[in-house]
Design a protein around this motif. Sequence first.
Motif, PDB file in Angstrom:
ATOM      1  N   ALA A   1       0.832  -1.211   0.000  1.00  0.00           N
ATOM      2  CA  ALA A   1       0.000   0.000   0.000  1.00  0.00           C
ATOM      3  C   ALA A   1       0.864   1.257   0.000  1.00  0.00           C
ATOM      4  O   ALA A   1       0.561   2.229  -0.697  1.00  0.00           O
ATOM      5  CB  ALA A   1      -0.930  -0.007   1.222  1.00  0.00           C
ATOM      6  N   GLY A   2       1.962   1.255   0.780  1.00  0.00           N
ATOM      7  CA  GLY A   2       2.848   2.413   0.796  1.00  0.00           C
ATOM      8  C   GLY A   2       3.531   2.642  -0.543  1.00  0.00           C
ATOM      9  O   GLY A   2       3.692   3.788  -0.983  1.00  0.00           O
ATOM     10  N   ALA A   3       3.930   1.544  -1.197  1.00  0.00           N
ATOM     11  CA  ALA A   3       4.576   1.682  -2.508  1.00  0.00           C
ATOM     12  C   ALA A   3       3.614   2.258  -3.538  1.00  0.00           C
ATOM     13  O   ALA A   3       4.001   3.093  -4.370  1.00  0.00           O
ATOM     14  CB  ALA A   3       5.106   0.329  -2.970  1.00  0.00           C
ATOM     15  N   ILE A   4       2.359   1.820  -3.481  1.00  0.00           N
ATOM     16  CA  ILE A   4       1.374   2.340  -4.446  1.00  0.00           C
ATOM     17  C   ILE A   4       1.025   3.794  -4.137  1.00  0.00           C
ATOM     18  O   ILE A   4       0.923   4.631  -5.031  1.00  0.00           O
ATOM     19  CB  ILE A   4       0.109   1.461  -4.425  1.00  0.00           C
TER      20      ILE A   4
ATOM     21  N   GLY B   1       2.897   6.014  -2.703  1.00  0.00           N
ATOM     22  CA  GLY B   1       4.017   6.912  -2.955  1.00  0.00           C
ATOM     23  C   GLY B   1       4.334   7.126  -4.418  1.00  0.00           C
ATOM     24  O   GLY B   1       5.259   7.883  -4.736  1.00  0.00           O
ATOM     25  N   ARG B   2       3.611   6.484  -5.314  1.00  0.00           N
ATOM     26  CA  ARG B   2       3.875   6.650  -6.742  1.00  0.00           C
ATOM     27  C   ARG B   2       3.301   7.967  -7.266  1.00  0.00           C
ATOM     28  O   ARG B   2       2.293   8.454  -6.770  1.00  0.00           O
ATOM     29  CB  ARG B   2       3.245   5.496  -7.532  1.00  0.00           C
TER      30      ARG B   2
ATOM     31  N   ASP C   1       1.944   9.594 -12.941  1.00  0.00           N
ATOM     32  CA  ASP C   1       2.411   9.161 -14.255  1.00  0.00           C
ATOM     33  C   ASP C   1       3.259   7.898 -14.199  1.00  0.00           C
ATOM     34  O   ASP C   1       3.735   7.437 -15.237  1.00  0.00           O
ATOM     35  CB  ASP C   1       3.239  10.286 -14.902  1.00  0.00           C
ATOM     36  N   ASP C   2       3.465   7.355 -13.018  1.00  0.00           N
ATOM     37  CA  ASP C   2       4.307   6.156 -12.886  1.00  0.00           C
ATOM     38  C   ASP C   2       3.460   4.924 -13.178  1.00  0.00           C
ATOM     39  O   ASP C   2       2.602   4.531 -12.384  1.00  0.00           O
ATOM     40  CB  ASP C   2       4.889   6.083 -11.473  1.00  0.00           C
ATOM     41  N   LEU C   3       3.689   4.321 -14.325  1.00  0.00           N
ATOM     42  CA  LEU C   3       2.949   3.123 -14.731  1.00  0.00           C
ATOM     43  C   LEU C   3       3.833   1.880 -14.716  1.00  0.00           C
ATOM     44  O   LEU C   3       3.487   0.863 -15.327  1.00  0.00           O
ATOM     45  CB  LEU C   3       2.364   3.315 -16.136  1.00  0.00           C
ATOM     46  N   SER C   4       4.957   1.944 -14.006  1.00  0.00           N
ATOM     47  CA  SER C   4       5.834   0.775 -13.910  1.00  0.00           C
ATOM     48  C   SER C   4       5.144  -0.303 -13.076  1.00  0.00           C
ATOM     49  O   SER C   4       4.345  -0.007 -12.177  1.00  0.00           O
ATOM     50  CB  SER C   4       7.165   1.160 -13.275  1.00  0.00           C
TER      51      SER C   4
END
Length: 412
Positions: free
Chosen positions: A173-176, A178-179, A182-185
């Motif tokens: 959840a934190g990684a998502i 913090g994106r 425009d980050d679609l990696s």
Amino acid sequence: MTQRRAPRSIRNRLMRAVLGVVALGWLGTVAMTVLFLDREMSEGFDEELELVAETTLVALETGADHIVPRLVAVTAKENDRLLRIIRPGVPEPQVPWVSPAEDGYFDSMGWRVLRRTGDHEVVEVAHNRNWRHREMGEAAVSLLVLVVPVVGLLIWGLRRALARALRPLDALAGAIAGRSPDDLSPVPETGLPRELHPLAHGLNSYLARIDDLRAIERRFVANAAHELRTPIAAIRARLELGGGAGAEAALPMLDDLTRRVERLLQLSRSEAGLGLGRGPADLVQVVRLLVEEARRPGAVIRFDDGDLERLSLPVDADALAILIRNLLENALEHGTGAVRVVIRPPADGAGPALMIENPTAQTGFVEEAFRKGPGSRGLGLGLSIVAALAAAMGARVEKTIRAGQARVVVTF
């Protein structure tokens, strides 16, 4: 107005559910323990009555012949455990129960009594039932007191176990969160628990689909804009050759259409990251050239270079020029007065910045892509291009309107 309740967390739900199950099991265990304890203590009390009665009979039969009937307490200063000695033909001591004629256990008037008959006497040993209940209650309370630390240890251990078990979910959840938008990696799937693999896989599939759709959109915009440049140029050449009032009126519209096509190409290339080198680029020189290029009749531009001869930036010069040109054109088109362009050198740990401001009649900047501001003749592409290029350069764009003064600050 009703307030929306904050969503409950999975951790709290699991904690309440587990504690509820444990509490129900614990209460059931305590109830069964109390019943077992009551039965065992009752048997122990009855055994005590049996022991006192038999011991008294043995002592009386082996002692003196003269037996004095009496009523005594088994323990000093207590009237909850009584012993009565009866001799036939002699008045019996008064007791708070009614004795039957036969030996054995009986309950009478709140007392548990054991009657035993010897050779020359009768012995009755009695326990007050209220005293028995108090003793059983004290034992149960002692048991509960011993269980309380165990419950506290259980809650502590449960919290730690839940925190450890949900740590991968918190990390995901934190990684998502913090994106950037425009980050679609793809989201890393390695190291995730088995239950989270479908979530991460589905999210990655969704991101890949969005990236494909954006790529298709960029290709379509780029191709369409590229294909429009040639016929627009041909039409402009034909109108210039033909002359006439109609041609003169149509040329500004063609120029406006040409700028829009160019912006579409710029937007497509900026979103795709094409042609963005590492520089260096001279900010002072680029701004000076663009200010001179943007000057036209009725447009007032005041340029303050901050007494700098040059200011090198690690960005692509063409991309920097496109970004600044869009900001200048946006200020000239939507502003109502002189445009002020200021370069700020690095200071206090902050990087160099470019500020463009002018009076405006608008109440705020339009930040949504492809949305026009009030009274605008454009397509709303300028700030979208600026945002895409700034993100690619690692720059920060701040837009404010205060007291009718519009300001854009780009910090590199």
